[in-house]
Write a protein that holds these residues in place. Structure first.
Motif, PDB file in Angstrom:
ATOM      1  N   LEU A  45       0.832  -1.195   0.000  1.00  0.00           N
ATOM      2  CA  LEU A  45       0.000   0.000   0.000  1.00  0.00           C
ATOM      3  C   LEU A  45       0.868   1.247   0.000  1.00  0.00           C
ATOM      4  CD1 LEU A  45      -2.466  -1.217   2.762  1.00  0.00           C
ATOM      5  CD2 LEU A  45      -2.954  -1.134   0.312  1.00  0.00           C
ATOM      6  N   ALA A  46       0.321   2.322  -0.559  1.00  0.00           N
ATOM      7  CA  ALA A  46       1.086   3.553  -0.653  1.00  0.00           C
ATOM      8  C   ALA A  46       0.171   4.757  -0.757  1.00  0.00           C
ATOM      9  CB  ALA A  46       2.028   3.520  -1.860  1.00  0.00           C
ATOM     10  N   TRP A  47       0.754   5.902  -0.484  1.00  0.00           N
ATOM     11  CA  TRP A  47       0.131   7.197  -0.725  1.00  0.00           C
ATOM     12  C   TRP A  47       1.021   7.998  -1.658  1.00  0.00           C
ATOM     13  CZ3 TRP A  47      -4.688   8.612   0.737  1.00  0.00           C
ATOM     14  CH2 TRP A  47      -5.288   7.905   1.778  1.00  0.00           C
ATOM     15  N   PHE A  48       0.402   8.581  -2.660  1.00  0.00           N
ATOM     16  CA  PHE A  48       1.058   9.513  -3.560  1.00  0.00           C
ATOM     17  C   PHE A  48       0.270  10.812  -3.566  1.00  0.00           C
ATOM     18  CE2 PHE A  48       2.618   5.461  -4.938  1.00  0.00           C
ATOM     19  CZ  PHE A  48       3.880   5.693  -5.444  1.00  0.00           C
ATOM     20  N   ARG A  49       0.899  11.860  -4.045  1.00  0.00           N
ATOM     21  CA  ARG A  49       0.199  13.127  -4.170  1.00  0.00           C
ATOM     22  C   ARG A  49       0.634  13.830  -5.442  1.00  0.00           C
ATOM     23  NH1 ARG A  49       2.984  16.665   0.751  1.00  0.00           N
ATOM     24  NH2 ARG A  49       5.044  16.977  -0.242  1.00  0.00           N
ATOM     25  N   GLN A  50      -0.238  14.691  -5.936  1.00  0.00           N
ATOM     26  CA  GLN A  50       0.047  15.409  -7.156  1.00  0.00           C
ATOM     27  C   GLN A  50      -0.596  16.782  -7.107  1.00  0.00           C
ATOM     28  OE1 GLN A  50      -1.219  13.480 -10.789  1.00  0.00           O
ATOM     29  NE2 GLN A  50       0.361  14.535 -11.965  1.00  0.00           N
ATOM     30  N   ALA A  51       0.223  17.786  -7.298  1.00  0.00           N
ATOM     31  CA  ALA A  51      -0.248  19.156  -7.392  1.00  0.00           C
ATOM     32  C   ALA A  51      -0.392  19.523  -8.867  1.00  0.00           C
ATOM     33  CB  ALA A  51       0.719  20.114  -6.700  1.00  0.00           C
ATOM     34  N   PRO A  52      -1.252  20.479  -9.190  1.00  0.00           N
ATOM     35  CA  PRO A  52      -1.438  20.868 -10.592  1.00  0.00           C
ATOM     36  C   PRO A  52      -0.125  21.264 -11.257  1.00  0.00           C
ATOM     37  CG  PRO A  52      -3.152  21.834  -9.241  1.00  0.00           C
ATOM     38  CD  PRO A  52      -2.155  21.222  -8.295  1.00  0.00           C
ATOM     39  N   GLY A  53       0.120  20.705 -12.426  1.00  0.00           N
ATOM     40  CA  GLY A  53       1.318  21.013 -13.170  1.00  0.00           C
ATOM     41  C   GLY A  53       2.573  20.321 -12.685  1.00  0.00           C
ATOM     42  N   LYS A  54       2.446  19.455 -11.694  1.00  0.00           N
ATOM     43  CA  LYS A  54       3.601  18.772 -11.149  1.00  0.00           C
ATOM     44  C   LYS A  54       3.469  17.266 -11.321  1.00  0.00           C
ATOM     45  CE  LYS A  54       4.573  22.264  -7.613  1.00  0.00           C
ATOM     46  NZ  LYS A  54       4.787  22.497  -6.163  1.00  0.00           N
ATOM     47  N   GLU A  55       4.599  16.600 -11.237  1.00  0.00           N
ATOM     48  CA  GLU A  55       4.609  15.153 -11.318  1.00  0.00           C
ATOM     49  C   GLU A  55       4.062  14.548 -10.031  1.00  0.00           C
ATOM     50  OE1 GLU A  55       5.824  15.197 -15.106  1.00  0.00           O
ATOM     51  OE2 GLU A  55       5.503  13.336 -13.995  1.00  0.00           O
ATOM     52  N   ARG A  56       3.519  13.365 -10.169  1.00  0.00           N
ATOM     53  CA  ARG A  56       3.044  12.666  -8.994  1.00  0.00           C
ATOM     54  C   ARG A  56       4.222  12.316  -8.090  1.00  0.00           C
ATOM     55  NH1 ARG A  56      -1.756   8.464  -9.808  1.00  0.00           N
ATOM     56  NH2 ARG A  56      -2.510  10.441 -10.704  1.00  0.00           N
ATOM     57  N   GLU A  57       4.052  12.561  -6.810  1.00  0.00           N
ATOM     58  CA  GLU A  57       5.131  12.447  -5.850  1.00  0.00           C
ATOM     59  C   GLU A  57       4.845  11.349  -4.836  1.00  0.00           C
ATOM     60  OE1 GLU A  57       7.455  15.293  -2.566  1.00  0.00           O
ATOM     61  OE2 GLU A  57       5.461  15.816  -3.327  1.00  0.00           O
ATOM     62  N   PHE A  58       5.859  10.581  -4.547  1.00  0.00           N
ATOM     63  CA  PHE A  58       5.738   9.540  -3.535  1.00  0.00           C
ATOM     64  C   PHE A  58       5.644  10.156  -2.151  1.00  0.00           C
ATOM     65  CE2 PHE A  58       8.068   7.009  -0.360  1.00  0.00           C
ATOM     66  CZ  PHE A  58       7.186   5.949  -0.253  1.00  0.00           C
ATOM     67  N   VAL A  59       4.728   9.657  -1.344  1.00  0.00           N
ATOM     68  CA  VAL A  59       4.525  10.165   0.008  1.00  0.00           C
ATOM     69  C   VAL A  59       4.923   9.128   1.045  1.00  0.00           C
ATOM     70  CG1 VAL A  59       2.850  11.025   1.677  1.00  0.00           C
ATOM     71  CG2 VAL A  59       2.699  11.733  -0.724  1.00  0.00           C
TER      72      VAL A  59
END
Length: 134
Positions: free
Chosen positions: A34-48
């Motif tokens: 299991l994992a959490w990722f995040r993504q802000a507008p205009g940015k690459e998806r980031e590992f959390v």
């Protein structure tokens, strides 16, 4: 197909805390990484954060280390992300992700590390918006 249902996103002030939840529609959860990722507008998806199938190893992205805590509750078929000391830079859509770990691989290899790459996951939640205001 594994369905992941996320909740807990919202608006929070800088320095505050927020707890995200992800419930998996599966018979058992212990065989999934299991994992959490995040993504802000205009940015690459980031590992959390990520936890392995056995729940004894948890990895965190450098930007959230020490502030975020990921946990899994197999009996609840849920994974959580406790976020503290939130910053404006944490504003993003947060995604829950899962991948099934082949029991045959586990039997031969043993403990599997948490996966930190987006491409390593096959199931994704719909995402929940987290907005940190100043």
């Amino acid at each position: 197909q594994v369905q992941l249902v996320e909740s807990g996103g919202g608006l929070v002030q800088a320095g505050g805390s927020l707890r995200l939840s992800c419930v998996a529609a599966v018979s058992t959860l212990y065989t999934y990484g299991l994992a959490w990722f995040r993504q802000a507008p205009g940015k690459e998806r980031e590992f959390v954060a990520a936890v392995n199938w056995s729940g004894d190893l948890t990895y965190y992205g450098e930007s959230v280390k020490g502030r975020f805590t990921m946990s899994r509750e197999n009996d609840e078929k849920a994974v959580y992300l406790q976020m503290s000391d939130l910053k404006s830079e944490d504003t993003a859509v947060y995604y829950c992700a899962a991948v099934y770990i082949d029991p045959k691989m586990v039997a031969s290899v043993g403990q599997v590390r948490p996966y930190t790459q987006e491409k390593e996951y096959t199931y994704w939640g719909q995402g929940t918006q987290v907005t940190v205001s100043s």
